[in-house]
Motif scaffolding. Structure first.
Motif, PDB file in Angstrom:
ATOM      1  N   ARG A  79       0.846  -1.208   0.000  1.00 16.60           N
ATOM      2  CA  ARG A  79       0.000   0.000   0.000  1.00 16.60           C
ATOM      3  C   ARG A  79       0.881   1.259   0.000  1.00 16.60           C
ATOM      4  O   ARG A  79       1.837   1.350   0.764  1.00 16.60           O
ATOM      5  CB  ARG A  79      -0.886   0.011   1.241  1.00 16.60           C
ATOM      6  N   VAL A  80       0.512   2.217  -0.855  1.00 17.99           N
ATOM      7  CA  VAL A  80       1.192   3.510  -0.894  1.00 17.99           C
ATOM      8  C   VAL A  80       0.163   4.620  -1.051  1.00 17.99           C
ATOM      9  O   VAL A  80      -0.951   4.375  -1.519  1.00 17.99           O
ATOM     10  CB  VAL A  80       2.222   3.611  -2.055  1.00 17.99           C
ATOM     11  N   VAL A  81       0.556   5.825  -0.650  1.00 21.73           N
ATOM     12  CA  VAL A  81      -0.311   6.990  -0.811  1.00 21.73           C
ATOM     13  C   VAL A  81       0.515   8.135  -1.388  1.00 21.73           C
ATOM     14  O   VAL A  81       1.565   8.486  -0.843  1.00 21.73           O
ATOM     15  CB  VAL A  81      -0.953   7.428   0.526  1.00 21.73           C
ATOM     16  N   PHE A  82       0.027   8.704  -2.490  1.00 22.13           N
ATOM     17  CA  PHE A  82       0.609   9.897  -3.099  1.00 22.13           C
ATOM     18  C   PHE A  82      -0.335  11.070  -2.840  1.00 22.13           C
ATOM     19  O   PHE A  82      -1.547  10.882  -2.741  1.00 22.13           O
ATOM     20  CB  PHE A  82       0.734   9.736  -4.623  1.00 22.13           C
ATOM     21  N   HIS A  83       0.211  12.279  -2.804  1.00 24.91           N
ATOM     22  CA  HIS A  83      -0.598  13.493  -2.697  1.00 24.91           C
ATOM     23  C   HIS A  83      -0.308  14.395  -3.883  1.00 24.91           C
ATOM     24  O   HIS A  83       0.827  14.451  -4.370  1.00 24.91           O
ATOM     25  CB  HIS A  83      -0.288  14.246  -1.396  1.00 24.91           C
ATOM     26  N   MET A  84      -1.333  15.090  -4.330  1.00 26.32           N
ATOM     27  CA  MET A  84      -1.197  16.057  -5.419  1.00 26.32           C
ATOM     28  C   MET A  84      -2.238  17.152  -5.209  1.00 26.32           C
ATOM     29  O   MET A  84      -3.341  16.883  -4.747  1.00 26.32           O
ATOM     30  CB  MET A  84      -1.431  15.389  -6.771  1.00 26.32           C
ATOM     31  N   THR A  85      -1.853  18.359  -5.533  1.00 31.76           N
ATOM     32  CA  THR A  85      -2.798  19.467  -5.500  1.00 31.76           C
ATOM     33  C   THR A  85      -3.044  19.884  -6.946  1.00 31.76           C
ATOM     34  O   THR A  85      -2.139  20.413  -7.594  1.00 31.76           O
ATOM     35  CB  THR A  85      -2.249  20.651  -4.668  1.00 31.76           C
TER      36      THR A  85
END
Length: 187
Positions: A79-85
């Protein structure tokens, strides 16, 4: 506006007040040599490499900086989590975030979730990506996260899924991906 991406200054003049009189916006950024990062990662397991990247001990890949992905913020086994605006530089001709930005974020999450389960010397490549767009994003959407999880990993293939959600948990897109796994001991 000036952003810092892994300590790299990025100038983004998407604010019409700072754009030139013709309305032209500019965005500049720089990245680290991806082959140097690859060499540094050679003896690391997938999860060690991804954690080093999340912690800023390893340079992010150029695509992450190019796409304006804020970063890899969570790394667990499978499991991984990326963030982007979402920003104006992600827009398509109809004034919303381009589907390619969605797909890049989803593909990254699926692939890195698979990578998190691989031992040192093993690697993967995406075989396919099936994306379902559920609603559009704009610069007013605010930060989103893309969560990737592995649903199956075998000797030669892996299956993963990812979803993009906003701060309120509203779903914007989903994807499934198959990856081919290359094992270090195989010829």
């Amino acid at each position: 506006m000036t952003e810092t991406l892994d300590g790299v200054e990025s100038a983004d003049t998407a604010d019409p007040a700072t754009a030139d009189p013709s309305g032209e916006r500019t965005r500049t950024y720089s990245w680290s040599d991806p082959l140097a990062s690859s060499s540094e990662a050679a003896g690391l397991s997938g999860i060690e490499y991804l954690r080093a990247m999340a912690e800023g001990r390893m340079a992010r890949p150029p695509i992450s900086v190019t796409m304006g992905i804020d970063g890899l913020t969570e790394v667990e086994e499978g499991r991984v989590v990326f963030h982007m605006t979402p920003a104006e530089h992600h827009y398509n001709p109809i004034g919303s975030v381009h589907g390619g930005a969605f797909a890049t974020l989803l593909d990254s999450a699926c692939g890195c979730a698979v990578q998190s389960l691989l031992p040192a010397g093993d690697f993967y490549t995406s075989l396919d990506l099936s994306v379902k767009f559920l609603r559009g994003m704009t610069k007013d959407t605010g930060p989103v996260q893309c969560i990737g999880t592995v649903t199956h990993i075998g000797r030669r293939t892996a299956l993963a899924e990812a979803r993009i959600v906003d701060a309120n948990g509203k779903l914007y897109a989903t994807a499934t991906s198959s990856c081919m796994v290359f094992r270090a001991g195989d010829a």
